[in-house]
Design a protein around this motif. Structure first.
Motif: not given
Ligand SMILES: [Zn+2]
Length: 145
Positions: A36-37, A39-40, A43, A51, A53-55
């Motif tokens: 999640p840190q 993956s920004e 999108e 995807w 949960n952010g992973w």
């Protein structure tokens, strides 16, 4: 071949434990993993990314599509989401770091066994139920399906 494969995410702060179901695919089918840190910026919906949960698990669809006849479907309709949800390439547990987290949580409860067995048994039971509830609430793919 059924053993798990541990991949570091792109920023290097987390790891995902990957399981290859039905003894078909292996680590060659995995391109990248984003936590999640990191993956920004990724999108956009792409067929090679799934995807959770952010992973993000990014697969090598060229490698995977070479197996499309085994899947019994046209190569172009094989997507990372389908591969993940069918269990061919997926997390070992419910979440990418399930094993690590589970061991840590269990360890802390096991301390209790030395002093109070009944409290320990109760805590283990509550922990099991609580884990499932937490995963559902967090909305992990494997819990939704
Ligand atoms: Zn990361």
């Amino acid at each position: 071949m059924c053993e798990s494969y541990i991949v570091k995410c792109q920023c290097g702060s987390n790891t995902a434990e990957i399981f290859f179901g039905k003894m078909l695919l292996d680590e060659k089918s995995v391109s990248r993993v984003f936590c999640p840190q990191c993956s920004e910026g990724y999108e956009e919906i792409e067929p090679q990314r799934v995807w959770d949960n952010g992973w993000v698990l990014e697969l090598n669809l060229d490698v995977i599509r070479a197996h499309s006849s085994t899947f019994g479907m046209p190569a172009e309709s094989v997507s990372a989401e389908w591969v993940f949800d069918s269990g061919y390439v997926t997390w070992v547990g419910i979440t990418p770091d399930d094993t690590i987290r589970r061991n840590k949580e269990r360890e802390s409860i096991q301390q209790l066994a030395k002093t109070d067995v009944l409290a320990y048994m109760k805590a283990m039971k509550e922990w099991g139920i609580g884990r499932e509830k937490r995963f559902s609430e967090e909305g992990w793919r494997k819990m939704i399906r």
